[in-house]
Structures are given as C-alpha cells and as structure tokens.
Design a protein around this motif. Structure first.
Motif, PDB file in Angstrom:
ATOM      1  N   GLN A  18       0.847  -1.201   0.000  1.00 29.16           N
ATOM      2  CA  GLN A  18       0.000   0.000   0.000  1.00 29.16           C
ATOM      3  C   GLN A  18       0.874   1.238   0.000  1.00 29.16           C
ATOM      4  OE1 GLN A  18      -2.967  -0.397   3.237  1.00 29.16           O
ATOM      5  NE2 GLN A  18      -4.311  -0.680   1.476  1.00 29.16           N
ATOM      6  N   PRO A  19       1.531   1.497  -1.124  1.00 30.04           N
ATOM      7  CA  PRO A  19       2.467   2.622  -1.147  1.00 30.04           C
ATOM      8  C   PRO A  19       1.742   3.964  -1.016  1.00 30.04           C
ATOM      9  CG  PRO A  19       2.164   1.741  -3.357  1.00 30.04           C
ATOM     10  CD  PRO A  19       1.436   0.818  -2.424  1.00 30.04           C
ATOM     11  N   ALA A  20       2.298   4.827  -0.181  1.00 28.91           N
ATOM     12  CA  ALA A  20       1.780   6.193  -0.074  1.00 28.91           C
ATOM     13  C   ALA A  20       2.829   7.198  -0.548  1.00 28.91           C
ATOM     14  CB  ALA A  20       1.376   6.495   1.362  1.00 28.91           C
ATOM     15  N   ARG A  21       4.114   6.802  -0.452  1.00 26.05           N
ATOM     16  CA  ARG A  21       5.194   7.713  -0.849  1.00 26.05           C
ATOM     17  C   ARG A  21       6.255   6.981  -1.650  1.00 26.05           C
ATOM     18  NH1 ARG A  21       4.950  12.947   1.123  1.00 26.05           N
ATOM     19  NH2 ARG A  21       3.131  13.030   2.458  1.00 26.05           N
ATOM     20  N   MET A  22       6.865   7.712  -2.568  1.00 24.44           N
ATOM     21  CA  MET A  22       7.904   7.141  -3.424  1.00 24.44           C
ATOM     22  C   MET A  22       9.088   8.096  -3.503  1.00 24.44           C
ATOM     23  SD  MET A  22       7.468   6.094  -7.344  1.00 24.44           S
ATOM     24  CE  MET A  22       8.056   7.654  -7.979  1.00 24.44           C
ATOM     25  N   LEU A  23      10.282   7.538  -3.521  1.00 25.30           N
ATOM     26  CA  LEU A  23      11.489   8.365  -3.490  1.00 25.30           C
ATOM     27  C   LEU A  23      11.955   8.755  -4.898  1.00 25.30           C
ATOM     28  CD1 LEU A  23      13.494   9.400  -1.242  1.00 25.30           C
ATOM     29  CD2 LEU A  23      15.016   7.595  -2.040  1.00 25.30           C
ATOM     30  N   ILE A  93       9.809  -2.295  -7.826  1.00 31.16           N
ATOM     31  CA  ILE A  93       9.324  -1.612  -6.630  1.00 31.16           C
ATOM     32  C   ILE A  93      10.148  -2.170  -5.469  1.00 31.16           C
ATOM     33  CG2 ILE A  93       7.315  -1.343  -5.122  1.00 31.16           C
ATOM     34  CD1 ILE A  93       5.596  -1.306  -7.569  1.00 31.16           C
ATOM     35  N   ALA A  94      10.533  -1.340  -4.532  1.00 31.48           N
ATOM     36  CA  ALA A  94      11.402  -1.795  -3.446  1.00 31.48           C
ATOM     37  C   ALA A  94      11.109  -0.991  -2.186  1.00 31.48           C
ATOM     38  CB  ALA A  94      12.866  -1.634  -3.857  1.00 31.48           C
ATOM     39  N   ARG A  95      11.554  -1.574  -1.064  1.00 35.32           N
ATOM     40  CA  ARG A  95      11.354  -0.915   0.233  1.00 35.32           C
ATOM     41  C   ARG A  95      12.665  -0.963   1.006  1.00 35.32           C
ATOM     42  NH1 ARG A  95       9.984  -2.138   5.620  1.00 35.32           N
ATOM     43  NH2 ARG A  95      10.434  -4.340   5.190  1.00 35.32           N
ATOM     44  N   ILE A  96      13.032   0.150   1.606  1.00 35.18           N
ATOM     45  CA  ILE A  96      14.275   0.216   2.383  1.00 35.18           C
ATOM     46  C   ILE A  96      14.122  -0.608   3.661  1.00 35.18           C
ATOM     47  CG2 ILE A  96      15.764   1.776   3.716  1.00 35.18           C
ATOM     48  CD1 ILE A  96      15.034   3.956   1.591  1.00 35.18           C
ATOM     49  N   THR A  97      15.092  -1.469   3.906  1.00 28.92           N
ATOM     50  CA  THR A  97      15.064  -2.271   5.134  1.00 28.92           C
ATOM     51  C   THR A  97      16.157  -1.832   6.107  1.00 28.92           C
ATOM     52  OG1 THR A  97      16.433  -3.920   4.037  1.00 28.92           O
ATOM     53  CG2 THR A  97      14.055  -4.329   4.053  1.00 28.92           C
ATOM     54  N   GLU A  98      17.186  -1.161   5.602  1.00 28.50           N
ATOM     55  CA  GLU A  98      18.280  -0.697   6.454  1.00 28.50           C
ATOM     56  C   GLU A  98      18.859   0.584   5.899  1.00 28.50           C
ATOM     57  OE1 GLU A  98      20.548  -4.719   7.046  1.00 28.50           O
ATOM     58  OE2 GLU A  98      21.809  -3.043   7.740  1.00 28.50           O
ATOM     59  N   LEU A 110      16.946  14.449  -2.507  1.00 26.82           N
ATOM     60  CA  LEU A 110      15.989  13.340  -2.531  1.00 26.82           C
ATOM     61  C   LEU A 110      14.650  13.891  -2.071  1.00 26.82           C
ATOM     62  CD1 LEU A 110      18.092  10.580  -0.699  1.00 26.82           C
ATOM     63  CD2 LEU A 110      17.929  10.975  -3.162  1.00 26.82           C
ATOM     64  N   ARG A 111      13.576  13.324  -2.617  1.00 26.31           N
ATOM     65  CA  ARG A 111      12.241  13.723  -2.152  1.00 26.31           C
ATOM     66  C   ARG A 111      11.317  12.529  -2.101  1.00 26.31           C
ATOM     67  NH1 ARG A 111       9.174  18.787  -4.887  1.00 26.31           N
ATOM     68  NH2 ARG A 111       7.456  17.918  -3.676  1.00 26.31           N
ATOM     69  N   TRP A 112      10.583  12.411  -0.983  1.00 26.31           N
ATOM     70  CA  TRP A 112       9.526  11.400  -0.892  1.00 26.31           C
ATOM     71  C   TRP A 112       8.250  12.054  -1.415  1.00 26.31           C
ATOM     72  CZ3 TRP A 112      10.227   6.376   0.134  1.00 26.31           C
ATOM     73  CH2 TRP A 112      11.384   5.984   0.825  1.00 26.31           C
ATOM     74  N   LEU A 113       7.736  11.530  -2.531  1.00 22.48           N
ATOM     75  CA  LEU A 113       6.557  12.123  -3.167  1.00 22.48           C
ATOM     76  C   LEU A 113       5.307  11.317  -2.836  1.00 22.48           C
ATOM     77  CD1 LEU A 113       8.129  12.599  -6.722  1.00 22.48           C
ATOM     78  CD2 LEU A 113       7.876  14.359  -4.952  1.00 22.48           C
ATOM     79  N   SER A 114       4.235  12.007  -2.496  1.00 17.61           N
ATOM     80  CA  SER A 114       2.937  11.340  -2.348  1.00 17.61           C
ATOM     81  C   SER A 114       2.376  11.121  -3.754  1.00 17.61           C
ATOM     82  CB  SER A 114       1.985  12.212  -1.536  1.00 17.61           C
ATOM     83  OG  SER A 114       1.640  13.347  -2.310  1.00 17.61           O
ATOM     84  N   SER A 115       1.311  10.351  -3.868  1.00 26.50           N
ATOM     85  CA  SER A 115       0.783  10.082  -5.210  1.00 26.50           C
ATOM     86  C   SER A 115       0.335  11.390  -5.875  1.00 26.50           C
ATOM     87  CB  SER A 115      -0.327   9.035  -5.173  1.00 26.50           C
ATOM     88  OG  SER A 115      -1.525   9.613  -4.804  1.00 26.50           O
ATOM     89  N   ALA A 116      -0.166  12.325  -5.089  1.00 24.80           N
ATOM     90  CA  ALA A 116      -0.588  13.614  -5.665  1.00 24.80           C
ATOM     91  C   ALA A 116       0.607  14.452  -6.122  1.00 24.80           C
ATOM     92  CB  ALA A 116      -1.402  14.396  -4.643  1.00 24.80           C
ATOM     93  N   ALA A 133       2.805   4.966 -15.095  1.00 28.79           N
ATOM     94  CA  ALA A 133       2.370   3.583 -14.835  1.00 28.79           C
ATOM     95  C   ALA A 133       2.245   3.337 -13.335  1.00 28.79           C
ATOM     96  CB  ALA A 133       3.354   2.601 -15.469  1.00 28.79           C
ATOM     97  N   LEU A 134       3.164   3.887 -12.558  1.00 30.87           N
ATOM     98  CA  LEU A 134       3.148   3.660 -11.110  1.00 30.87           C
ATOM     99  C   LEU A 134       2.011   4.403 -10.435  1.00 30.87           C
ATOM    100  CD1 LEU A 134       6.926   3.788 -10.330  1.00 30.87           C
ATOM    101  CD2 LEU A 134       5.404   1.886  -9.859  1.00 30.87           C
ATOM    102  N   ARG A 135       1.621   5.489 -11.008  1.00 32.72           N
ATOM    103  CA  ARG A 135       0.539   6.284 -10.443  1.00 32.72           C
ATOM    104  C   ARG A 135      -0.722   5.416 -10.301  1.00 32.72           C
ATOM    105  NH1 ARG A 135      -0.183  12.454 -11.495  1.00 32.72           N
ATOM    106  NH2 ARG A 135      -1.377  12.771  -9.619  1.00 32.72           N
TER     107      ARG A 135
END
Ligand code: 9L3
Ligand code: MG
Length: 141
Positions: A18-23, A93-98, A110-116, A133-135
C-alpha cells in the motif's frame, strides 16, 4: 547498432503493498541531466545480475539496503523500458530495510513524493512513462 545498455532502477516506496510515498532523486550529472529527477539506479556491470546491480547501486547512491517487490515491466520484450538509443531500463518496486537514504553519489537532493505529488518534479523523459504507470499502482492501493 549495439543493443542498448541495461540500466536498473528502483521505485522505493514506504510500503510494498500500500504505497503512499515514493522516493525521487535529483541528478547532478551528466550536464544534460543535471537537475532532472529519476528513480535511483544505474548500469549493470559485466558479470553482474540485474538484481545484484540494483542492490549495489542503492548502497552506493543512497547508502541503503532494500527488499525488492515486483518488477514493473516495460513495453519491450525483455520487460525493459526504453530510455534513449543507448539505454534501456528495468525497474522494481522496493522498500528500504536498512539505512536512511542520503544523496551520496550522482544526486544532490531526494524527495519522498505522495501520489498527488508524483508529477511535481521534473522527471528525466525516459522515467516519465514509468511514473505514469506507477501512479495507477498507487491509486489501486
Ligand atoms: N537513467 C535514466 N533514468 C534512471 C537511471 C537510474 C538512469 N532512473 C539514465 C541516465 C544515464 C544512464 O541511464 O544516461 C545510466 O545511468 P547512471 O549509471 O549514470 O545512473
Ligand atoms: Mg545512477
């Protein structure tokens, strides 16, 4: 002409399901791409698998370890996205674990972007269709 060089990149999200933000990362070089935003990643070296290249790039560029989710396939036969005549790119698609991401190499912000906000930065042309496509993926979630 030689086959385009393979680049790999990650859409780093806060949650794989359930992604809300993307880097997004702002490039510092080459000059033609400086100031433009991209999915972090880079070229696959000889003898390296695409997945190990992606882990290496995320470590070098951002100082993080990530778990990979699904690949986001592009329109080409091998699932890659055409970037330019020289480059094609595969993206996961990936998620930071460390680690906490920092612009260690080739980026200055760097910026964490919300879908909007996904279209609020000036993406490199080749990355733009992937953002679109990711949107849809964000909105499904
Ligand atoms: N490129 C485009 N979008 C991306 C990435 C990671 C790379 N998301 C392009 C920019 C360069 C080439 O691919 O022209 C190689 O990338 P790098 O090794 O300089 O990051
Ligand atoms: Mg790179």
């Amino acid at each position: 002409m030689a086959a385009p060089i393979l680049v790999v990149a990650a859409a780093l999200v806060d949650d794989l399901d359930q992604p809300a933000r993307m880097l997004a990362a702002r490039r510092t070089r080459p000059e033609a791409l400086a100031g433009r935003w991209e999915f972090p990643g880079g070229k696959v070296d000889q003898g390296e698998t695409p997945v190990s290249a992606l882990h290496r790039e995320l470590r070098e560029e951002l100082g993080v370890t990530a778990e990979l989710g699904r690949e986001v396939p592009g329109p080409d036969d091998d699932g890659s996205w055409p970037l330019t005549e020289r480059y094609r790119m595969r993206l996961w698609i990936a998620r930071i674990t460390e680690g906490h991401p920092e612009p260690l190499e080739d980026h200055d912000e760097l910026r964490w972007l919300s879908s909007a906000e996904l279209h609020d930065v000036d993406w490199i042309e080749g990355d733009l269709p992937i953002v679109t496509a990711l949107r849809a993926h964000f909105e499904e979630a």
